[in-house]
Design a protein around this motif. Structure first.
Motif, PDB file in Angstrom:
ATOM      1  N   VAL A  77       0.847  -1.201   0.000  1.00 31.49           N
ATOM      2  CA  VAL A  77       0.000   0.000   0.000  1.00 31.49           C
ATOM      3  C   VAL A  77       0.878   1.245   0.000  1.00 31.49           C
ATOM      4  O   VAL A  77       1.734   1.410   0.879  1.00 31.49           O
ATOM      5  N   ASN A  78       0.662   2.109  -0.991  1.00 28.18           N
ATOM      6  CA  ASN A  78       1.364   3.391  -1.063  1.00 28.18           C
ATOM      7  C   ASN A  78       0.355   4.521  -0.982  1.00 28.18           C
ATOM      8  O   ASN A  78      -0.720   4.454  -1.595  1.00 28.18           O
ATOM      9  N   ILE A  79       0.708   5.545  -0.231  1.00 29.11           N
ATOM     10  CA  ILE A  79      -0.214   6.662   0.041  1.00 29.11           C
ATOM     11  C   ILE A  79       0.413   7.959  -0.457  1.00 29.11           C
ATOM     12  O   ILE A  79       1.555   8.279  -0.089  1.00 29.11           O
ATOM     13  N   PRO A  80      -0.311   8.713  -1.301  1.00 34.29           N
ATOM     14  CA  PRO A  80       0.238   9.988  -1.785  1.00 34.29           C
ATOM     15  C   PRO A  80       0.472  10.967  -0.629  1.00 34.29           C
ATOM     16  O   PRO A  80      -0.248  10.940   0.366  1.00 34.29           O
ATOM     17  N   SER A  81       1.449  11.827  -0.791  1.00 37.24           N
ATOM     18  CA  SER A  81       1.723  12.848   0.217  1.00 37.24           C
ATOM     19  C   SER A  81       0.850  14.066  -0.076  1.00 37.24           C
ATOM     20  O   SER A  81       1.306  15.069  -0.632  1.00 37.24           O
ATOM     21  N   LEU A  82      -0.419  13.936   0.281  1.00 33.36           N
ATOM     22  CA  LEU A  82      -1.406  14.981  -0.006  1.00 33.36           C
ATOM     23  C   LEU A  82      -2.303  15.192   1.204  1.00 33.36           C
ATOM     24  O   LEU A  82      -2.402  14.325   2.075  1.00 33.36           O
ATOM     25  N   ILE A 123      -7.033  13.434  -1.802  1.00 35.11           N
ATOM     26  CA  ILE A 123      -6.915  12.014  -2.155  1.00 35.11           C
ATOM     27  C   ILE A 123      -8.281  11.501  -2.615  1.00 35.11           C
ATOM     28  O   ILE A 123      -9.282  11.654  -1.925  1.00 35.11           O
ATOM     29  N   LYS A 124      -8.293  10.870  -3.794  1.00 37.17           N
ATOM     30  CA  LYS A 124      -9.562  10.478  -4.432  1.00 37.17           C
ATOM     31  C   LYS A 124     -10.123   9.158  -3.908  1.00 37.17           C
ATOM     32  O   LYS A 124     -11.262   8.812  -4.190  1.00 37.17           O
ATOM     33  N   GLY A 125      -9.316   8.397  -3.193  1.00 41.11           N
ATOM     34  CA  GLY A 125      -9.772   7.098  -2.705  1.00 41.11           C
ATOM     35  C   GLY A 125      -8.703   6.037  -2.894  1.00 41.11           C
ATOM     36  O   GLY A 125      -7.512   6.349  -3.003  1.00 41.11           O
ATOM     37  N   ILE A 126      -9.134   4.784  -2.928  1.00 39.96           N
ATOM     38  CA  ILE A 126      -8.219   3.638  -3.004  1.00 39.96           C
ATOM     39  C   ILE A 126      -8.380   2.933  -4.342  1.00 39.96           C
ATOM     40  O   ILE A 126      -9.497   2.695  -4.792  1.00 39.96           O
ATOM     41  N   LYS A 127      -7.250   2.590  -4.975  1.00 36.95           N
ATOM     42  CA  LYS A 127      -7.255   1.818  -6.224  1.00 36.95           C
ATOM     43  C   LYS A 127      -6.499   0.511  -6.008  1.00 36.95           C
ATOM     44  O   LYS A 127      -5.332   0.508  -5.592  1.00 36.95           O
ATOM     45  N   VAL A 128      -7.162  -0.593  -6.268  1.00 35.18           N
ATOM     46  CA  VAL A 128      -6.458  -1.883  -6.309  1.00 35.18           C
ATOM     47  C   VAL A 128      -5.855  -1.998  -7.699  1.00 35.18           C
ATOM     48  O   VAL A 128      -6.566  -1.884  -8.702  1.00 35.18           O
ATOM     49  N   CYS A 129      -4.569  -2.179  -7.784  1.00 33.77           N
ATOM     50  CA  CYS A 129      -3.906  -2.143  -9.087  1.00 33.77           C
ATOM     51  C   CYS A 129      -2.742  -3.117  -9.144  1.00 33.77           C
ATOM     52  O   CYS A 129      -2.506  -3.888  -8.220  1.00 33.77           O
ATOM     53  N   LYS A 130      -2.022  -3.073 -10.274  1.00 36.73           N
ATOM     54  CA  LYS A 130      -0.868  -3.953 -10.454  1.00 36.73           C
ATOM     55  C   LYS A 130       0.418  -3.152 -10.272  1.00 36.73           C
ATOM     56  O   LYS A 130       0.425  -1.926 -10.321  1.00 36.73           O
ATOM     57  N   GLN A 131       1.480  -3.873 -10.087  1.00 33.33           N
ATOM     58  CA  GLN A 131       2.804  -3.271  -9.979  1.00 33.33           C
ATOM     59  C   GLN A 131       3.243  -2.778 -11.358  1.00 33.33           C
ATOM     60  O   GLN A 131       3.211  -3.525 -12.329  1.00 33.33           O
ATOM     61  N   ALA A 132       3.646  -1.519 -11.436  1.00 38.45           N
ATOM     62  CA  ALA A 132       4.086  -0.965 -12.720  1.00 38.45           C
ATOM     63  C   ALA A 132       5.435  -1.542 -13.129  1.00 38.45           C
ATOM     64  O   ALA A 132       6.269  -1.881 -12.277  1.00 38.45           O
ATOM     65  N   ASP A 139      -3.738   1.073 -14.931  1.00 33.83           N
ATOM     66  CA  ASP A 139      -4.084   0.089 -13.908  1.00 33.83           C
ATOM     67  C   ASP A 139      -2.894  -0.210 -12.996  1.00 33.83           C
ATOM     68  O   ASP A 139      -2.853  -1.243 -12.341  1.00 33.83           O
ATOM     69  N   THR A 140      -1.910   0.701 -12.967  1.00 34.97           N
ATOM     70  CA  THR A 140      -0.692   0.459 -12.190  1.00 34.97           C
ATOM     71  C   THR A 140      -0.631   1.331 -10.938  1.00 34.97           C
ATOM     72  O   THR A 140      -1.335   2.344 -10.816  1.00 34.97           O
ATOM     73  N   ASP A 141       0.265   0.927 -10.026  1.00 42.46           N
ATOM     74  CA  ASP A 141       0.460   1.715  -8.809  1.00 42.46           C
ATOM     75  C   ASP A 141       1.024   3.100  -9.113  1.00 42.46           C
ATOM     76  O   ASP A 141       0.628   4.089  -8.506  1.00 42.46           O
ATOM     77  N   VAL A 142       1.941   3.186 -10.075  1.00 44.78           N
ATOM     78  CA  VAL A 142       2.521   4.489 -10.413  1.00 44.78           C
ATOM     79  C   VAL A 142       1.447   5.444 -10.942  1.00 44.78           C
ATOM     80  O   VAL A 142       1.388   6.614 -10.561  1.00 44.78           O
ATOM     81  N   TRP A 143       0.559   4.930 -11.807  1.00 43.28           N
ATOM     82  CA  TRP A 143      -0.524   5.762 -12.342  1.00 43.28           C
ATOM     83  C   TRP A 143      -1.467   6.203 -11.223  1.00 43.28           C
ATOM     84  O   TRP A 143      -1.854   7.363 -11.134  1.00 43.28           O
ATOM     85  N   ALA A 144      -1.846   5.261 -10.364  1.00 46.98           N
ATOM     86  CA  ALA A 144      -2.780   5.565  -9.286  1.00 46.98           C
ATOM     87  C   ALA A 144      -2.230   6.676  -8.385  1.00 46.98           C
ATOM     88  O   ALA A 144      -2.937   7.635  -8.049  1.00 46.98           O
ATOM     89  N   LEU A 145      -0.972   6.568  -8.024  1.00 48.49           N
ATOM     90  CA  LEU A 145      -0.361   7.559  -7.137  1.00 48.49           C
ATOM     91  C   LEU A 145      -0.225   8.915  -7.817  1.00 48.49           C
ATOM     92  O   LEU A 145      -0.455   9.955  -7.199  1.00 48.49           O
ATOM     93  N   ALA A 146       0.128   8.889  -9.100  1.00 50.69           N
ATOM     94  CA  ALA A 146       0.249  10.144  -9.850  1.00 50.69           C
ATOM     95  C   ALA A 146      -1.102  10.837 -10.002  1.00 50.69           C
ATOM     96  O   ALA A 146      -1.160  12.053 -10.221  1.00 50.69           O
ATOM     97  N   ASN A 147      -2.170  10.055  -9.884  1.00 49.32           N
ATOM     98  CA  ASN A 147      -3.518  10.603 -10.026  1.00 49.32           C
ATOM     99  C   ASN A 147      -4.261  10.702  -8.695  1.00 49.32           C
ATOM    100  O   ASN A 147      -5.490  10.685  -8.643  1.00 49.32           O
ATOM    101  N   ASN A 148      -3.479  10.778  -7.627  1.00 51.79           N
ATOM    102  CA  ASN A 148      -4.002  11.083  -6.281  1.00 51.79           C
ATOM    103  C   ASN A 148      -4.852   9.983  -5.656  1.00 51.79           C
ATOM    104  O   ASN A 148      -5.765  10.263  -4.877  1.00 51.79           O
ATOM    105  N   TYR A 149      -4.535   8.728  -5.985  1.00 54.25           N
ATOM    106  CA  TYR A 149      -5.186   7.591  -5.337  1.00 54.25           C
ATOM    107  C   TYR A 149      -4.194   6.881  -4.419  1.00 54.25           C
ATOM    108  O   TYR A 149      -2.971   6.889  -4.676  1.00 54.25           O
ATOM    109  N   VAL A 150      -4.701   6.246  -3.380  1.00 55.58           N
ATOM    110  CA  VAL A 150      -3.918   5.286  -2.603  1.00 55.58           C
ATOM    111  C   VAL A 150      -3.843   4.008  -3.428  1.00 55.58           C
ATOM    112  O   VAL A 150      -4.874   3.505  -3.885  1.00 55.58           O
ATOM    113  N   SER A 151      -2.634   3.501  -3.651  1.00 51.75           N
ATOM    114  CA  SER A 151      -2.487   2.268  -4.448  1.00 51.75           C
ATOM    115  C   SER A 151      -2.384   1.053  -3.539  1.00 51.75           C
ATOM    116  O   SER A 151      -1.686   1.077  -2.526  1.00 51.75           O
TER     117      SER A 151
END
Length: 260
Positions: free
Chosen positions: A171-176, A181-190, A224-236
């Motif tokens: 689990v990675n959490i944006p520094s915001l 923060i828009k919510g939680i995204k279940v995703c794959k490893q980039a 659908d990746t963790d990097v995308w989710a974090l860049a778009n203000n989601y918890v991955s």
């Protein structure tokens, strides 16, 4: 007469050391969810991966640094901490193991090098459901408000479920701030890595030494990746496993019968 349901035992560890702000915030986030026990390194162990201590004694010291929480510091690695916790402190497997909150990202390829995630992975190997938490902020004075909220939300939700004994979440959490923060995204490893370089330098005596430098490069443009989710203000949230078998390649090799 009905018996009171036993509190879940929550093991907490990290790789930044037992005095790091991240582990203090992790304890605070889950304190009301069960019996919390901390076993963590006595110094920073970032980048240790799945290292264990061999050929040197391991020492444990009881610490009184978390209000009302049993805590031990060890001279070992994050993985050593999990092993010692199960065998010498708890004398049983905890219901869940939490590692972190790491100072800095553990998305994409970082999962391979991370002491935070290796501690969680060790727990998973030992049939203990586990989660590694990271906040995308290296600052020692980082704001953990949103991190505490999402840690509590994720852990409290999972403790109400029947968890797979090998469950392992990264689990990675944006520094915001919370509202951003828009919510939680279940995703794959980039698919991403560091383009590294060893910069040659000289010490005051004129002797050469090398300093690892480089930049992070993301080759995975999917949404659908963790990097995308974090860049778009989601918890991955990335489900991880310790089975490294490439099953597609295994099938191909078997079909081709290359090694007959």
């Amino acid at each position: 007469m009905a018996t009171k349901k036993q509190q879940p035992v929550i093991l907490i560890t990290n790789d930044d050391g037992i005095t790091a702000p991240g582990i203090k915030n992790l304890v605070e986030a889950v304190k009301g969810l069960g019996k919390v026990v901390v076993v963590a390194p006595d110094k920073p162990q970032s980048g240790m991966g799945h290292a264990i201590t061999i050929g040197h004694p391991l020492r444990m010291t009881k610490m009184d640094i978390f209000d009302g929480v049993e805590a031990w510091q060890t001279s070992g690695t994050p993985v050593d901490c999990v092993k010692l916790a199960v065998d010498k402190v708890l004398h049983r497997k905890p219901d869940i193991c939490l590692s972190g909150i790491n100072h800095g990202a553990n998305h994409s390829i970082n999962v391979i090098y991370s002491g935070t995630m290796s501690a969680a992975m060790e727990a998973s190997i030992e049939s203990i459901p586990s989660i590694g938490f990271s906040l995308l902020d290296y600052n020692i004075e980082a704001d953990f408000t949103a991190a505490r909220f999402y840690v509590h939300k994720i852990v409290s939700t999972l403790l109400k479920q029947k968890m797979d004994k090998h469950m392992l979440l990264n689990v990675n959490i944006p520094s915001l701030e919370m509202e951003l923060i828009k919510g939680i995204k279940v995703c794959k490893q980039a698919y991403a890595k560091y383009e590294e370089d060893f910069e040659e330098r000289k010490d005051p005596q004129g002797k050469k030494y090398y300093w690892l430098t480089g930049k992070f490069v993301n080759f995975d443009k999917g949404k659908d990746t963790d990097v995308w989710a974090l860049a778009n203000n989601y918890v991955s949230v990335v489900p991880v496993q310790f089975d490294l078998t490439n099953y597609t390649l295994k099938t191909q090799l078997e079909k081709k019968n290359l090694f007959k």
